[in-house]
Design an enzyme around this catalytic site. Structure first.
Site, PDB file in Angstrom:
ATOM      1  N   HIS A 232       0.818  -1.213   0.000  1.00 23.56           N
ATOM      2  CA  HIS A 232       0.000   0.000   0.000  1.00 23.56           C
ATOM      3  C   HIS A 232       0.854   1.266   0.000  1.00 23.56           C
ATOM      4  O   HIS A 232       0.685   2.132   0.860  1.00 23.56           O
ATOM      5  CB  HIS A 232      -0.923   0.011   1.231  1.00 23.56           C
ATOM      6  CG  HIS A 232      -1.872  -1.142   1.296  1.00 23.56           C
ATOM      7  ND1 HIS A 232      -2.400  -1.624   2.477  1.00 23.56           N
ATOM      8  CD2 HIS A 232      -2.391  -1.914   0.305  1.00 23.56           C
ATOM      9  CE1 HIS A 232      -3.210  -2.638   2.211  1.00 23.56           C
ATOM     10  NE2 HIS A 232      -3.214  -2.845   0.910  1.00 23.56           N
TER      11      HIS A 232
HETATM   12  C1  LIG Z   1       0.159  -7.771  -4.415  1.00 25.21           C
HETATM   13  C2  LIG Z   1      -0.792  -6.671  -4.031  1.00 25.21           C
HETATM   14  C3  LIG Z   1      -1.864  -6.954  -3.182  1.00 25.21           C
HETATM   15  C4  LIG Z   1      -2.749  -5.943  -2.818  1.00 25.21           C
HETATM   16  N1  LIG Z   1      -3.880  -6.262  -2.123  1.00 25.21           N
HETATM   17  C5  LIG Z   1      -4.847  -5.310  -1.957  1.00 25.21           C
HETATM   18  C6  LIG Z   1      -6.111  -5.657  -1.428  1.00 25.21           C
HETATM   19  O1  LIG Z   1      -6.403  -6.821  -1.134  1.00 25.21           O
HETATM   20  N2  LIG Z   1      -7.029  -4.662  -1.271  1.00 25.21           N
HETATM   21  C7  LIG Z   1      -6.758  -3.367  -1.589  1.00 25.21           C
HETATM   22  O2  LIG Z   1      -7.610  -2.501  -1.380  1.00 25.21           O
HETATM   23  N3  LIG Z   1      -5.553  -3.022  -2.089  1.00 25.21           N
HETATM   24  C8  LIG Z   1      -4.614  -3.968  -2.325  1.00 25.21           C
HETATM   25  N4  LIG Z   1      -3.435  -3.628  -2.919  1.00 25.21           N
HETATM   26  C9  LIG Z   1      -3.175  -2.213  -3.207  1.00 25.21           C
HETATM   27  C10 LIG Z   1      -3.989  -1.658  -4.387  1.00 25.21           C
HETATM   28  O3  LIG Z   1      -4.143  -2.628  -5.395  1.00 25.21           O
HETATM   29  C11 LIG Z   1      -3.284  -0.407  -4.898  1.00 25.21           C
HETATM   30  O4  LIG Z   1      -3.208   0.554  -3.852  1.00 25.21           O
HETATM   31  C12 LIG Z   1      -3.975   0.254  -6.083  1.00 25.21           C
HETATM   32  O5  LIG Z   1      -4.185  -0.679  -7.101  1.00 25.21           O
HETATM   33  C13 LIG Z   1      -3.118   1.406  -6.572  1.00 25.21           C
HETATM   34  O6  LIG Z   1      -3.703   1.985  -7.709  1.00 25.21           O
HETATM   35  P1  LIG Z   1      -2.887   3.030  -8.603  1.00 25.21           P
HETATM   36  O7  LIG Z   1      -3.808   3.437  -9.686  1.00 25.21           O
HETATM   37  O8  LIG Z   1      -2.293   4.050  -7.729  1.00 25.21           O
HETATM   38  O9  LIG Z   1      -1.660   2.196  -9.189  1.00 25.21           O
HETATM   39  P2  LIG Z   1      -1.636   0.864 -10.042  1.00 25.21           P
HETATM   40  O10 LIG Z   1      -2.936   0.148  -9.966  1.00 25.21           O
HETATM   41  O11 LIG Z   1      -0.416   0.134  -9.654  1.00 25.21           O
HETATM   42  O12 LIG Z   1      -1.537   1.391 -11.543  1.00 25.21           O
HETATM   43  C14 LIG Z   1      -0.409   2.004 -12.100  1.00 25.21           C
HETATM   44  C15 LIG Z   1      -0.355   1.579 -13.561  1.00 25.21           C
HETATM   45  O13 LIG Z   1       0.595   2.396 -14.219  1.00 25.21           O
HETATM   46  C16 LIG Z   1       1.389   1.592 -15.059  1.00 25.21           C
HETATM   47  N5  LIG Z   1       2.657   2.285 -15.260  1.00 25.21           N
HETATM   48  C17 LIG Z   1       3.641   2.487 -14.355  1.00 25.21           C
HETATM   49  N6  LIG Z   1       4.671   3.143 -14.927  1.00 25.21           N
HETATM   50  C18 LIG Z   1       4.313   3.380 -16.207  1.00 25.21           C
HETATM   51  C19 LIG Z   1       4.957   4.011 -17.316  1.00 25.21           C
HETATM   52  N7  LIG Z   1       6.194   4.533 -17.194  1.00 25.21           N
HETATM   53  N8  LIG Z   1       4.300   4.073 -18.512  1.00 25.21           N
HETATM   54  C20 LIG Z   1       3.041   3.551 -18.641  1.00 25.21           C
HETATM   55  N9  LIG Z   1       2.407   2.917 -17.636  1.00 25.21           N
HETATM   56  C21 LIG Z   1       3.034   2.846 -16.436  1.00 25.21           C
HETATM   57  C22 LIG Z   1       1.518   0.296 -14.294  1.00 25.21           C
HETATM   58  O14 LIG Z   1       1.928  -0.779 -15.111  1.00 25.21           O
HETATM   59  C23 LIG Z   1       0.122   0.137 -13.723  1.00 25.21           C
HETATM   60  O15 LIG Z   1      -0.730  -0.547 -14.608  1.00 25.21           O
HETATM   61  C24 LIG Z   1      -2.534  -4.607  -3.280  1.00 25.21           C
HETATM   62  C25 LIG Z   1      -1.456  -4.334  -4.133  1.00 25.21           C
HETATM   63  C26 LIG Z   1      -0.601  -5.350  -4.524  1.00 25.21           C
HETATM   64  C27 LIG Z   1       0.543  -5.039  -5.458  1.00 25.21           C
END
Ligand SMILES: Cc1cc2nc3c(=O)[nH]c(=O)nc-3n(C[C@H](O)[C@H](O)[C@H](O)COP(=O)(O)OP(=O)(O)OC[C@H]3O[C@@H](n4cnc5c(N)ncnc54)[C@H](O)[C@@H]3O)c2cc1C
Length: 548
Positions: A469
């Site tokens: 997280h």
């Molecule tokens: C293993 C794991 C288990 C988890 N379990 C839970 C859970 O059970 N419940 C819960 O609420 N949360 C959980 N989380 C946390 C939750 O999933 C994240 O907080 C949330 O998905 C974050 O969303 P985001 O949009 O910030 O980033 P992300 O969903 O990580 O999205 C970022 C995206 O940007 C892309 N990206 C990165 N750099 C670049 C670039 N240079 N060019 C183009 N694309 C790029 C990535 O590939 C990714 O697809 C978990 C996370 C993980 C990794």
């Protein structure tokens, strides 16, 4: 040319793509570094562990080694890399945090982010199987379902919690977060319900939306202080795209600050040291990293229908795989974390300050310690909900392909370790409850007889992990270390917002997927509201041209 370019199709990016392209006049492009999410195991909830070994669907970062943790081995930091981002590999627990987390954001100066302000956005996305009420929505795209009690030990954990007098709750996201109970999950009919399933795939064919996978954004392009587009690498070729209105950075809490720094926005000293010209000095980029430090109490146990990495255990999982694909039945329909809780580690704490995840297996090093998993076991993970320690994301090099340097600086504030040790004492009590007596064999963690604070602390340090997280590295606020304002526009430049988990000024007390989706819902509304006056003005001009 597109109106909006969204960098990253993760939890936030998928929501943005949906909401912004709902108006057919608006052209939207989403660039995702990872591949499509058509690999079948992504959709099978029980295949969670597989992705800890994947390099294709997981950025699989390693944090900076800390000699006081895990004997100096780096902490593993998984992040999803595919459509859906981390929601395509996460544990699927649906949690929003505590109402006071959002009231705290508002009290920091972020107008419009109090609990009462954000609750409508949580409700908007949600399709809760229990139906709508004051706290829950039923009409949204994000399916939220009840646990299935697939692991026979899960209800026993609930009995154990009752026996040791823990408060119980049947809705962590309702009136009262505090308590022990079953988690609700982002699963629909036995299938993972990622942000891509909820928000992207149903609208992927809109003519005004372009989704480009395997597109690694290497920098945001600027003319003066205005973001005008992005440069990305795809199939070994460098390409550029221009954005007429805005570039929206949604690459997650590790990658978003890295992309800002690669584009010349950050601490000028760090940029210069990497040979990057400063477009705008913002010393807070990459600072303020917060994450839930996590470890567990654990017992080797008699077999209880849980998960173990033995020839029999693997054979059982294979037969579960057949059940899943043949009849959409069995354990693989759900996640391994069915029950847990939000508790106060001290009676005088104002809020629950630790979260428990009770597991039907021995789980260490993100499930990559297969040796440990050779035994039947039960474990209760504990994390500190609002850690005081702050870490950093910095550039390893100006090469966009290089992983960022992740330094959590866990336990730099000693309060965090005190809270963790107190939380582990609750986990020990839970696992020692009479209900679990028929299953318990040998205590593995903290270890038989290890009950002093120092002994528990050492066991925590030796088996430290995190709950995936990370937040806070492009924090929202008005002080000089803030990166975005309450409207999520990057301070000091035009045409650029950050919309993902990185903008949280402080880590919420719970899992971060639903809160990130909420942030993107609210951001979408703000972006649309900013655009409408211009659209109205355009329409007015077109009308007067037509009249002339
Ligand atoms: C293993 C794991 C288990 C988890 N379990 C839970 C859970 O059970 N419940 C819960 O609420 N949360 C959980 N989380 C946390 C939750 O999933 C994240 O907080 C949330 O998905 C974050 O969303 P985001 O949009 O910030 O980033 P992300 O969903 O990580 O999205 C970022 C995206 O940007 C892309 N990206 C990165 N750099 C670049 C670039 N240079 N060019 C183009 N694309 C790029 C990535 O590939 C990714 O697809 C978990 C996370 C993980 C990794």
């Amino acid at each position: 040319m597109h109106d909006y370019i969204i960098i990253g199709a993760g939890s936030a990016g998928c929501v943005l793509a949906n909401r912004l392209s709902a108006d057919p006049r608006v052209r939207v492009c989403v660039l995702e570094a990872g591949p499509a999410d058509d690999f079948p195991l992504i959709h099978m909830p029980g295949a969670f562990g597989y992705f800890m070994f994947s390099k294709k669907y997981n950025w699989a970062f390693d944090a900076q080694p800390d000699p006081s943790l895990r004997n100096g081995s780096p902490l593993f930091c998984p992040r999803g890399k595919a459509l859906g981002g981390s929601s395509s590999v996460n544990g699927m627990i649906y949690i929003r945090g505590h109402r006071s987390d959002y009231d705290h954001w508002a009290a920091l100066g972020n107008r419009g982010w109090s609990y009462d302000d954000v609750l409508p956005y949580f409700r908007k996305s949600e399709a809760n199987v229990r139906g709508a009420n004051k706290y829950h929505g039923a009409e949204g795209e994000l399916c939220v379902s009840d646990w299935e009690s697939a692991y026979p030990i899960s209800p026993v954990f609930l009995d154990a919690a009752r026996q040791i007098g823990l408060p119980m709750t049947d809705d962590f996201n309702g009136e009262q977060q505090e308590g022990f109970g079953a988690y609700q999950l982002t699963i629909k009919d036995g299938r993972r319900w990622s942000a891509a399933d909820a928000f992207l795939h149903p609208i992927a064919k809109r003519g005004n939306l372009e989704i480009i996978t395997d597109a690694h954004v290497t920098q945001i392009d600027f003319e003066g202080k205005r973001a005008t587009g992005v440069t990305f690498r795809s199939n070994g070729r460098q390409q550029t795209l221009r954005a007429a209105r805005e570039v929206i950075l949604a690459a997650g809490a590790y990658n978003s600050p890295q992309i800002l720094m690669l584009s010349g926005i950050g601490d000028p000293h760090e940029l210069t040291a990497n040979g990057i010209a400063t477009v705008h000095a913002l010393p807070g980029v990459g600072k303020n990293l917060q994450e839930h430090p996590d470890t567990c109490a654990a017992f080797a146990s008699k077999p209880h229908g849980g998960i173990r990495f033995t020839p029999t255990g693997v054979a059982q999982m294979a037969s579960e795989g057949i059940k899943y694909y043949a009849a959409n039945a069995g354990k693989l329909r759900t996640t391994i974390t069915e029950v847990g809780g939000f508790l106060k580690s001290r009676p005088d704490a104002d809020l629950p300050d630790v979260q428990l995840h009770a597991l039907p297996l021995l789980f260490d090093d993100s499930g990559r310690d297969l040796n440990l998993m050779r035994r039947d076991g039960i474990s209760c993970h504990v994390c500190v909900l609002r850690p005081k320690s702050r870490g950093t994301i910095s550039l390893r090099s100006p090469d966009p392909a290089a992983a960022p340097v992740i330094d959590h600086k866990f336990f730099s504030d000693p309060e965090d370790m005190k809270t963790l040790v107190a939380g582990i004492r609750i986990a020990i009590k839970l696992l020692e409850a009479p209900a679990l007596a028929p299953y318990r064999k040998k205590e593995l963690l903290p270890g038989e007889g290890k009950r002093t604070d120092e002994e528990i602390e050492q066991a925590c340090r030796d088996h430290m992990g995190l709950v995936y997280h990370p937040v806070g590295t492009c924090k929202m606020g008005l002080d000089e270390m803030a990166v975005v304002g309450p409207d999520l526009r990057v301070h000091g430049v035009e045409g650029l917002r950050v919309v993902d988990a990185s903008v949280m000024p402080t880590l919420i007390g719970g899992n971060t997927n639903a809160p990130t989706i909420m942030i993107a819902e609210k951001a979408s509304d703000m972006i649309i509201a900013d655009r409408e006056p211009a659209v109205l003005e355009n329409n007015r001009t077109e009308r007067s041209r037509a009249l002339a």
